[in-house]
Scaffold this motif. Structure first.
Motif, PDB file in Angstrom:
ATOM      1  N   VAL A  66       1.132  -0.962   0.083  1.00 54.73           N
ATOM      2  CA  VAL A  66       0.239  -0.371  -0.308  1.00 54.73           C
ATOM      3  C   VAL A  66       1.088   1.197  -0.108  1.00 54.73           C
ATOM      4  N   ASN A 111      -6.136   6.903  -1.863  1.00 50.90           N
ATOM      5  CA  ASN A 111      -5.103   6.042  -1.738  1.00 50.90           C
ATOM      6  C   ASN A 111      -4.268   6.845  -0.316  1.00 50.90           C
ATOM      7  N   SER A 154      -8.669   2.972   0.260  1.00 52.78           N
ATOM      8  CA  SER A 154      -7.105   2.427   0.745  1.00 52.78           C
ATOM      9  C   SER A 154      -7.536   2.301   2.246  1.00 52.78           C
ATOM     10  N   VAL A 274      -6.712  -3.223  -4.280  1.00 51.28           N
ATOM     11  CA  VAL A 274      -6.975  -1.823  -4.203  1.00 51.28           C
ATOM     12  C   VAL A 274      -5.003  -1.559  -5.231  1.00 51.28           C
TER      13      VAL A 274
END
Length: 440
Positions: A66, A111, A154, A274
């Motif tokens: 991420v 995000n 996210s 994601v």
């Protein structure tokens, strides 16, 4: 406002230790509580801790991806050019502060790793365009924008709750994002933050004589991530490494997978989904495989905290689960909360735990077992319980600068330079979170 900033900045500089220290302290606290409040003996607690220490390696990697995919996307040349254009729209330092907050908040909804880096990079561009800006406030505004992240696409906790194989799936099942992110409660909270935070940060701008101007040397463009130029005499290996064709083929493969994924499973977003979206996007924008690899390498600098702290969270979760301490804490919540007040208690407890566990994913591991079990027994809305944990973590990040580190590294500042502003945003945003949890 200036007095409040000075007071909170002084407190933070004097008393706030590193998040890793908090993780170690929480390990000791949970160990002592488990050994004294349950029938588990000390040597058994040690065995539980050691056996569980590496239980979250796959989850840790998800969290790392991420960060690095968001960072890589934010550093793409097209994104940087867009930020320069946006910064040119500002006419005053106050407008610059508000712009950084607004764009950062929107980017964090997309995000959180992307948002943190975009906010810091935009702050640098605004400082170039508005040399009379207060640079610490600009960077603080980029971090204050982080308040929106857990209501976005996210958000670790709502996405984990919807992801198969997450640590709580066997006990509570999966909770789709239609019950967490896409709810009137989240629309109200996230929308209110988007409106109020830019106004608040603009109002915090000190008078010109008190502003801390940025050293121009710190605003030199970062050209670390660039695509190397190749010519006809370059080696075949270099031509392949810097070729856009390979990136396009892999990106199209990823896009094809996403189309098939959404067609067969519907609009069901989880962390893996994601990460693929941002990996494909970053690969396309950077052009060549090695340009993207260099962007990823820069992003990995921000993952050190995740890598060292998450094993401690895994050990803490194991001690909570296997000692019976988690069940005891669950009963405490059941005794003090009811269906109506449960989200508020979950929110406040999440905020407190954030000092020791400054990570959404870590919260789900450490706090999720007893909060969600209590929600089930009380009959509280499970989606609201998930978001209460998420909001508490996002809210108290303003007093815990762990996730400000990537932005601060870009800015050349320390956590203590921005925390006074962040504490003020903590106080004001608290009303929004509580109102959303109690009335929606």
């Amino acid at each position: 406002m200036d007095s409040l900033v000075r007071i909170f900045t002084t407190l933070v500089r004097r008393y706030l230790p590193d998040p890793l220290v908090f993780a170690m302290l929480l390990t000791i606290i949970v160990f002592i509580m488990g050994a004294t409040l349950t029938n588990t003996r000390s040597f058994e607690m040690i065995s539980i801790w050691g056996n569980g220490f590496w239980n979250l390696l796959a989850f840790t990697m998800q969290m790392v991806m991420v960060v690095v995919t968001g960072h890589a996307l934010a550093s793409a040349p097209q994104i940087r050019k867009l930020l320069t254009t946006l910064a040119s729209l500002t006419k005053t330092p106050a407008q610059g502060v508000a712009l950084v907050t607004l764009i950062g908040a929107i980017a964090c909804i997309i995000n959180w790793g992307f948002g943190l880096i975009v906010g810091a990079m935009l702050a640098r561009e605004v400082a170039r365009k508005q040399p009379k800006s207060d640079y610490p406030l600009l960077i603080a505004s980029a971090y204050i924008a982080f308040l929106t992240w857990h209501g976005g696409f996210s958000g670790s906790i709502p996405l984990l709750a919807a992801t198969a194989g997450n640590p709580l799936e066997k006990t509570i099942g999966l909770i789709p994002i239609s019950q967490t992110i896409f709810t009137p409660m989240n629309y109200f909270i996230t929308g209110s933050l988007l409106i109020i935070l830019p106004i608040l940060t603009a109002k915090m701008l000190p008078k010109e004589s008190d502003r801390k101007m940025i050293n121009p040397e710190l605003l030199e463009a970062d050209n670390t991530v660039i695509q190397k130029k190749i010519d006809k005499n370059s080696s075949p290996a270099l031509k392949i490494e810097e070729s856009k064709v390979l990136s396009i083929i892999i990106a199209l493969t990823g896009i094809s997978y996403l189309i098939e994924y959404f067609y067969t499973k519907g609009f069901k977003i989880d962390i893996n989904c994601v990460n693929i979206i941002f990996l494909v996007s970053g690969l396309l924008l950077h052009g060549s495989p090695m340009a993207y690899a260099r962007a990823i390498a820069n992003g990995t600098k921000s993952t050190a905290g995740i890598l060292i702290q998450f094993p401690f969270y895994a050990g803490i979760q194991a001690m909570l689960d296997h000692s019976g301490l988690g069940a005891i804490i669950t009963e405490w919540f059941i005794q003090i909360a009811n269906v109506k007040t449960f989200p508020l208690w979950a929110f406040l407890s999440s905020a407190v735990i954030n000092f020791a566990v400054p990570s959404g994913g870590g919260h789900w591991v450490v706090q999720g077992p007893f909060i969600m079990s209590a929600a089930q027994k009380i009959g509280a809305d499970m989606g609201h319980a998930v978001m209460a944990i998420a909001y508490g973590e996002a809210w108290m990040n303003m007093a815990q600068p762990f996730w400000a580190l990537p932005a601060l590294a870009i800015a050349g500042l320390g956590a203590r330079d921005i925390m006074g502003y962040c504490i003020i945003s903590l106080l004001f945003s608290g009303f929004i979170f509580v109102a959303g949890l109690m009335f929606f």
